[in-house]
Design a protein around this motif. Structure first.
Motif, PDB file in Angstrom:
ATOM      1  N   PRO A 151       0.822  -1.216   0.000  1.00 44.06           N
ATOM      2  CA  PRO A 151       0.000   0.000   0.000  1.00 44.06           C
ATOM      3  C   PRO A 151       0.853   1.263   0.000  1.00 44.06           C
ATOM      4  O   PRO A 151       1.931   1.301   0.594  1.00 44.06           O
ATOM      5  CB  PRO A 151      -0.800  -0.123   1.305  1.00 44.06           C
ATOM      6  N   ASP A 163      -8.435   2.338  -1.196  1.00 45.59           N
ATOM      7  CA  ASP A 163      -8.802   1.650  -2.432  1.00 45.59           C
ATOM      8  C   ASP A 163      -7.918   0.412  -2.560  1.00 45.59           C
ATOM      9  O   ASP A 163      -6.707   0.520  -2.770  1.00 45.59           O
ATOM     10  CB  ASP A 163      -8.585   2.590  -3.621  1.00 45.59           C
ATOM     11  N   MET A 164      -8.510  -0.780  -2.439  1.00 45.38           N
ATOM     12  CA  MET A 164      -7.721  -2.009  -2.434  1.00 45.38           C
ATOM     13  C   MET A 164      -7.213  -2.389  -3.817  1.00 45.38           C
ATOM     14  O   MET A 164      -6.262  -3.170  -3.938  1.00 45.38           O
ATOM     15  CB  MET A 164      -8.527  -3.168  -1.836  1.00 45.38           C
ATOM     16  N   GLY A 167      -4.241   0.304  -4.186  1.00 50.82           N
ATOM     17  CA  GLY A 167      -3.374   0.403  -3.018  1.00 50.82           C
ATOM     18  C   GLY A 167      -3.132   1.802  -2.511  1.00 50.82           C
ATOM     19  O   GLY A 167      -2.097   2.063  -1.898  1.00 50.82           O
ATOM     20  N   ARG A 178     -14.294  -2.638  -3.716  1.00 49.03           N
ATOM     21  CA  ARG A 178     -13.058  -3.109  -3.074  1.00 49.03           C
ATOM     22  C   ARG A 178     -12.374  -1.936  -2.367  1.00 49.03           C
ATOM     23  O   ARG A 178     -11.345  -1.440  -2.808  1.00 49.03           O
ATOM     24  CB  ARG A 178     -12.127  -3.716  -4.120  1.00 49.03           C
ATOM     25  N   PHE A 179     -12.939  -1.518  -1.256  1.00 51.49           N
ATOM     26  CA  PHE A 179     -12.316  -0.448  -0.494  1.00 51.49           C
ATOM     27  C   PHE A 179     -12.620  -0.633   0.986  1.00 51.49           C
ATOM     28  O   PHE A 179     -13.550  -1.344   1.374  1.00 51.49           O
ATOM     29  CB  PHE A 179     -12.792   0.926  -0.975  1.00 51.49           C
ATOM     30  N   VAL A 188      -4.968  -0.062   8.098  1.00 56.43           N
ATOM     31  CA  VAL A 188      -3.913  -0.225   7.083  1.00 56.43           C
ATOM     32  C   VAL A 188      -2.725   0.658   7.438  1.00 56.43           C
ATOM     33  O   VAL A 188      -1.566   0.220   7.390  1.00 56.43           O
ATOM     34  CB  VAL A 188      -4.450   0.125   5.681  1.00 56.43           C
ATOM     35  N   ALA A 215      -9.234  -7.927   6.633  1.00 56.36           N
ATOM     36  CA  ALA A 215      -8.946  -6.809   5.731  1.00 56.36           C
ATOM     37  C   ALA A 215      -7.733  -7.102   4.858  1.00 56.36           C
ATOM     38  O   ALA A 215      -7.752  -6.858   3.639  1.00 56.36           O
ATOM     39  CB  ALA A 215      -8.741  -5.529   6.531  1.00 56.36           C
ATOM     40  N   ASP A 218      -8.585  -9.750   2.333  1.00 51.00           N
ATOM     41  CA  ASP A 218      -9.394  -9.159   1.261  1.00 51.00           C
ATOM     42  C   ASP A 218      -8.507  -8.380   0.289  1.00 51.00           C
ATOM     43  O   ASP A 218      -8.726  -8.399  -0.929  1.00 51.00           O
ATOM     44  CB  ASP A 218     -10.456  -8.217   1.847  1.00 51.00           C
ATOM     45  N   TYR A 219      -7.517  -7.688   0.817  1.00 52.34           N
ATOM     46  CA  TYR A 219      -6.593  -6.932  -0.035  1.00 52.34           C
ATOM     47  C   TYR A 219      -5.805  -7.874  -0.937  1.00 52.34           C
ATOM     48  O   TYR A 219      -5.678  -7.642  -2.144  1.00 52.34           O
ATOM     49  CB  TYR A 219      -5.656  -6.103   0.836  1.00 52.34           C
ATOM     50  N   TYR A 220      -5.282  -8.942  -0.353  1.00 57.04           N
ATOM     51  CA  TYR A 220      -4.552  -9.924  -1.164  1.00 57.04           C
ATOM     52  C   TYR A 220      -5.466 -10.583  -2.196  1.00 57.04           C
ATOM     53  O   TYR A 220      -5.067 -10.835  -3.336  1.00 57.04           O
ATOM     54  CB  TYR A 220      -3.921 -10.993  -0.262  1.00 57.04           C
ATOM     55  N   ALA A 222      -7.915  -9.280  -3.685  1.00 61.45           N
ATOM     56  CA  ALA A 222      -8.145  -8.345  -4.793  1.00 61.45           C
ATOM     57  C   ALA A 222      -7.053  -8.474  -5.850  1.00 61.45           C
ATOM     58  O   ALA A 222      -7.266  -8.118  -7.016  1.00 61.45           O
ATOM     59  CB  ALA A 222      -8.204  -6.908  -4.266  1.00 61.45           C
TER      60      ALA A 222
END
Length: 241
Positions: A151, A163-164, A167, A178-179, A188, A215, A218-220, A222
């Motif tokens: 990020p 914003d995932m 980043g 995806r946020f 984060v 969280a 979820d980021y990974y 994405a």
């Protein structure tokens, strides 16, 4: 023939005689290695050496056009006694090995990444209970740097959403879903303040740790859709009080 220094990720049955071990090596990146599936003493020894997140070295017969390599002279290369003796750390290593098996699917040789994995494994081996509880999120956040999905913390401001997909932090929610916002977006930034010297001193209750782990997964996800199928994730979510 080539000497490889590897970290074991996972093993699957190949046929009655052999299993296929997926590993990430210093010299070749992701590799598939043939190991015996029999009950012989040597087969049992090799399987013990190549448990998930174990570090070993071997001589591999890397022939052009062959996807699976025969190996010999298999021996451990890094002593990590707690990762095979402590039940909590065993659970963490199984989760990390499954996740790495997904995100390193087509990864070529990457010495900085390999060195990070060996450094992190040693830190987990000697971690106390507080460090072990925080290890998964800290490890994954720092792993993003080596995977190119770290990020951009410089864009953080209190009240912004994260914003995932790209980043970054932004003033308003993107058009996609995806946020992260509110406390989840702030988490984060908080993870970016963790270092290998202080990560064990961050205190979270059960619900906070579950939300932070969710969280970052979820980021990974994405960026790596295969993480939707992680079998060990729910166990990780229930592990620490």
């Amino acid at each position: 023939m080539r000497q490889l220094h590897c970290i074991a990720l996972h093993t699957v049955r190949y046929n009655d005689r052999n299993n296929i071990l997926t590993a990430f090596s210093l010299e070749e990146g992701r590799v598939s290695l043939l190991i015996p599936a029999s009950a012989s003493k040597e087969a049992r020894r090799r399987r013990a050496i190549t448990m998930p997140m174990s570090f070993f070295e071997c001589i591999a017969d890397l022939r052009h056009g062959h996807n699976i390599a025969n190996i010999s002279d298999v021996k451990p290369s890094l002593a990590l006694p707690q990762l095979t003796a402590n039940p909590i750390k065993i659970t963490v290593t199984l989760f990390l090995a499954e996740l790495l098996g997904a995100v390193l699917r087509d990864t070529p040789e990457d010495p900085p990444l390999f060195n990070y994995l060996s450094f992190a494994a040693e830190r987990l081996d000697r971690a106390d209970i507080g460090e072990t509880a925080n290890f998964p999120v800290h490890f994954l956040f720092r792993l993003g740097h080596f995977l190119g999905i770290e990020p951009d913390i410089s864009t953080y401001r209190k009240g912004r959403v994260f914003d995932m997909l790209d980043g970054t932090f932004r003033d308003s929610a993107p058009l996609h879903r995806r946020f992260l916002d509110g406390d989840d977006a702030d988490a984060v930034y908080m993870m970016s303040r963790m270092t290998w010297d202080n990560y064990g001193r961050f205190r979270f209750n059960r619900e906070q740790r579950r939300r932070i782990l969710s969280a970052i997964i979820d980021y990974y996800t994405a960026h790596y859709t295969s993480l939707n199928r992680l079998k060990s994730l729910e166990v990780m979510r229930e592990l620490f009080d």
